[in-house]
Enzyme design. Structure first.
Site, mmCIF file in Angstrom:
data_model
loop_
_atom_site.group_PDB
_atom_site.id
_atom_site.type_symbol
_atom_site.label_atom_id
_atom_site.label_comp_id
_atom_site.label_asym_id
_atom_site.label_seq_id
_atom_site.Cartn_x
_atom_site.Cartn_y
_atom_site.Cartn_z
ATOM 1 N N LYS A 40 -5.910 4.754 19.015
ATOM 2 C CA LYS A 40 -6.122 5.554 17.943
ATOM 3 C C LYS A 40 -7.340 6.272 17.460
ATOM 4 O O LYS A 40 -7.741 7.509 17.332
ATOM 5 C CB LYS A 40 -5.500 5.067 16.601
ATOM 6 C CG LYS A 40 -5.662 5.793 15.378
ATOM 7 C CD LYS A 40 -4.999 7.211 15.553
ATOM 8 C CE LYS A 40 -4.506 8.008 14.177
ATOM 9 N NZ LYS A 40 -5.667 7.871 13.264
ATOM 10 N N GLU A 71 -9.459 14.502 18.789
ATOM 11 C CA GLU A 71 -9.076 15.564 18.103
ATOM 12 C C GLU A 71 -10.349 16.399 17.460
ATOM 13 O O GLU A 71 -10.302 17.386 17.145
ATOM 14 C CB GLU A 71 -8.520 14.826 16.562
ATOM 15 C CG GLU A 71 -8.019 15.533 15.566
ATOM 16 C CD GLU A 71 -7.666 14.242 14.540
ATOM 17 O OE1 GLU A 71 -6.822 13.694 14.515
ATOM 18 O OE2 GLU A 71 -8.363 14.252 13.287
ATOM 19 N N GLY A 74 0.877 -1.411 0.146
ATOM 20 C CA GLY A 74 -0.001 -0.284 -0.026
ATOM 21 C C GLY A 74 0.777 1.247 -0.069
ATOM 22 O O GLY A 74 1.640 1.354 1.172
ATOM 23 N N GLY A 119 0.091 4.754 -1.026
ATOM 24 C CA GLY A 119 -0.226 5.838 -1.254
ATOM 25 C C GLY A 119 0.451 6.834 -0.348
ATOM 26 O O GLY A 119 1.675 6.621 0.001
#
EC number: 1.1.1.343
Lengths: 298, 298, 298, 298
Positions: free
Chosen positions: D169, D176, D7, D9
């Site tokens: 997370k 956040e 992956g 990206g």
């Protein structure tokens, strides 16, 4: 008994009619001659000035003010002042701030009753809920009038000393905002949820026996019946907010958490702002830390 | 008509009584022989098993389940399954999750109606509000029974297909949480505010004509009358919460903001936690950046 | 340059030290002789009265007030007044309400700078963030002192005219409440969640590279290191709240929704009330409509 | 050491670069040949299939997956499965739901590490914060790679068993959202308040020494610098929300109140709905009880 009614807008006119219907005499006055004439047409005695109101009432005057909260109340009281003494009773039936009512009670010569009035135009038929603050004797003296204006003897009570009537009304309105928002959230979820529902039918079913049945829910039912289940052209814009703001301010003073009342008020504020800055910043920050594409206005 | 009622707790017993009072025949069954006997005493035919219920009802069975939401519903349906076919109608009058109702409607041979029931024990006299989901023919077939159990024809309606009854009831309960909290905030402010108020009198005055009058406010009035204006020994602990949690979960799925319903639920959670961690951390952080004294537990 | 510092508590002492370290001269005064002596020990010139401060500074006086917000500021200004003229500059480094600062700026003869000061005792080493309101020339004249007291030239700026410094500081503190509550919610969930976590390790890992890293999060890390992952004896009681209250009041005036800041403040209020009335009423109402058992205090 | 990265990206490419910079060997693969070629250009060995990745890594494979959370992770694991055994380690560095990670850890033959990765594209230079869940031996085995990808040894830690990394997370992201909204409310008030402020200057001053300084506040400063103090064309539309939704869902499960995180999420939902139904109903209800004029859409 005889009572003067000053201020003959929608609410003042209802007061006049209910007092007349109960067999009392009314001396009516409004700055609008047309409104005064209408009251006279309903059976009241027309007065052409505040002085005239005072003259016609004689000793032991009982005067109900139904003028807009704020300067109009003070202006009326200033003009009435020369004609008032300690045997007279003045009722402020508007949405004055309780601190203004405390101040007025201290400065007006007459006994002063602050009277929170709830029920709106529907009160024309049903009578109002009246929350009254001020001296006990004055409340007693006005009881026949309160019986007439309220739904009956259970629809009014003396809450306590000066200011307490408008204080309780202020909190009433704060709760009212939260109730409206609570129903609104429920119907918003139903309108956007998994089923294609007839919201008038939902409201009607709830109003017949469900725990959350209420007069506001009956008004929801009426709204869906008259506007359609999607509320038609009704806009996302909620005006008003002063009594809710006062409620939150008082709760801040008293350090009492009122998160639902606050949020209901905040929703009103939000409804008047097309592009909330906080959300625009969040949109931009997501690019800042994650390179998520910024959504731009066209 | 004839109907089987399975589950004879407080709510089931009320269903039995209201259906009997309306002149219908009831076959009653509960795992508790005592409860079954009580229903028989009220005029129902006692059954000694689910199979017996089915046998006694013959063809075109109509069965009302009033068992606790969850496994008990599935267990009952499993046991009834061999006796059901497409001409039968089963009503689940409990607080099942709507997705469970959709699943059951797909798997049960009979027509399945999910029926949200609101009104609580007070419904014994007044009747309930019934929100029904499922096939139209089955709703029609049950109408005489719904008329009897509800406040009348206006107290029940078909919301839509399978699951919609419990869906609307779920949202009803979410709104209910928020309404309770809204009234609570108002009374909390009044109880801690500037005036020494009689909260029963406040509630009674509001219930007579005020915009915020409602059945929940009548229950507030009752609470102050029975417990005193300070609520006496009533503790700061609110149990329950499952239907409110479901409402918020569904609102998350649908991306519909429900801040008041959420906060009302969060107040319940908070009421069960004596020492909120977030506040303890805030207490400590104030020392961290400002050397404000840390408040310690004794 | 030479500057008078009045008020030698923890924050005033830091101002003295940082200004001295930058090579400037300080005339120091506190009502406590001990505090004045400590400043003298650090290198400042001790004054024994406000008049003495004024005398020693001569023309073009620059005076930094670090006295508690409120009456102490007015009392100090009243006593200084006879010695001040338009060439002098007075800085209020405390947490005054911005409207008081606007009023003082209008009445004090000297140029008046309202200076929001953030950073707390940790600023002793790092310097503060200074948000300054008032006349541009006065801000310029004080720049060397601001450079010394702040983290450096980037750590202070003139926000705008009189009051703007304390206005921006007020909003800073409102945001601070919400940030603390936001971290608190995250850690509360982790402390009550599915895993047995070392919260100091969580905070440390986050502080190294995570999006939510911040100075407050470093203070969280410190709190867990010093108190333990369960925060030990730290109580669920958050003191303070005046600047947060001012922020919400101003947001009400401006009709700007600040739900997170409001809720963070409400959590503080709630932390000081052992038995929330609203929840006690909800507990009782659940009995009212559903006969759910009332939880009673023992 | 040698590691496979699957992956490539934006985030995967950063992982490759940081691992290469630390002197390790990388076997890189992406479904896009272009992305694979880019990694090869940076010094990695290009693989042309997952099987090829496995072949090139030999025994004791270490593989870092940086593919989109969801089906892509399962598809990759399915294809890798025949090549994995208990001596191998697979890291999922994406934003998978922790329950999916627990499930995968139970079904994958290799040791499975769920690794929450925070820091965004800025981590290219600074390194990330890595929250890791899974077996201790596997975490130890990957330490050199974690040292390289994170900000350093302090930027990663093992939170606990399988799922705990993605769990922490998830909560990080919930916090956040609330931090962003908290800053947004402060700036919204400043943008609509009494002073004409330069918000970049406010943010910069706060970032130098103020209690609320943070990386997100640095991003606010950047936003005002790049977009202007009024945020220019940035729209009131906040995308995303899955990890915040998961956080609230988990808090509901754990009965932990998270009002700020919830409200921050609700603001996102609200930003995507042009005409909130709840407010439209409130608009209409005000007519219902008070005959306040209905605001209509044009």
């Amino acid at each position: 008994m005889q009572i003067g009614v000053v201020g003959l807008g929608r609410m003042g006119q209802i007061v006049v009619n209910r007092v007349l219907d109960a067999g009392h005499d009314v001396v009516a006055f409004d700055l609008s001659e047309e409104a005064t004439a209408a009251a006279a047409g309903a059976g009241a005695t027309a007065a052409d000035s505040l002085e005239d109101v005072a003259d016609r009432l004689g000793e032991e005057k009982r005067i109900w003010l139904m003028v807009p909260a704020g300067d109009a109340v003070d202006a009326t009281l200033d003009e009435l002042a020369p004609h008032l003494d300690g045997d007279d009773v003045v009722v402020d039936g508007g949405n004055s701030h309780f601190e203004a009512s405390v101040r007025r009670a201290e400065t007006v010569e007459a006994a002063y009753l602050d009277c929170g009035t709830s029920g709106g135009p529907a009160g024309a038929d049903l009578g109002f809920s009246l929350m009254v603050g001020g001296p006990e004797w004055a409340y007693e003296a006005m009881t026949p009038v309160f019986d007439a204006v309220a739904t009956g003897p259970d629809g009014h009570d003396r809450m306590g000393p000066a200011g307490s009537g408008h204080y309780v009304k202020m909190v009433h309105n704060g709760v009212e905002y939260a109730l409206m928002q609570a129903y609104g959230e429920g119907f918003e979820l139903l309108a956007n949820g998994r089923y294609d529902l007839d919201l008038e039918s939902v409201a009607e079913t709830w109003n017949n026996g469900a725990v959350i049945r209420s007069w506001l829910l009956e008004l929801c039912e009426e709204a869906f019946r008259e506007e359609g289940t999607d509320l038609g052209t009704v806009a996302d814009h909620v005006s008003g907010g002063s009594t809710g703001t006062w409620t939150v301010q008082e709760a801040l003073e008293q350090e009492v958490p009122v998160p639902l009342i606050y949020q209901a008020l905040a929703e009103r504020f939000g409804s008047r702002d097309e592009a909330r800055f906080s959300r625009r910043l969040a949109n931009r920050l997501r690019y800042g830390f994650g390179r998520h594409e910024i959504v731009r206005e066209e």
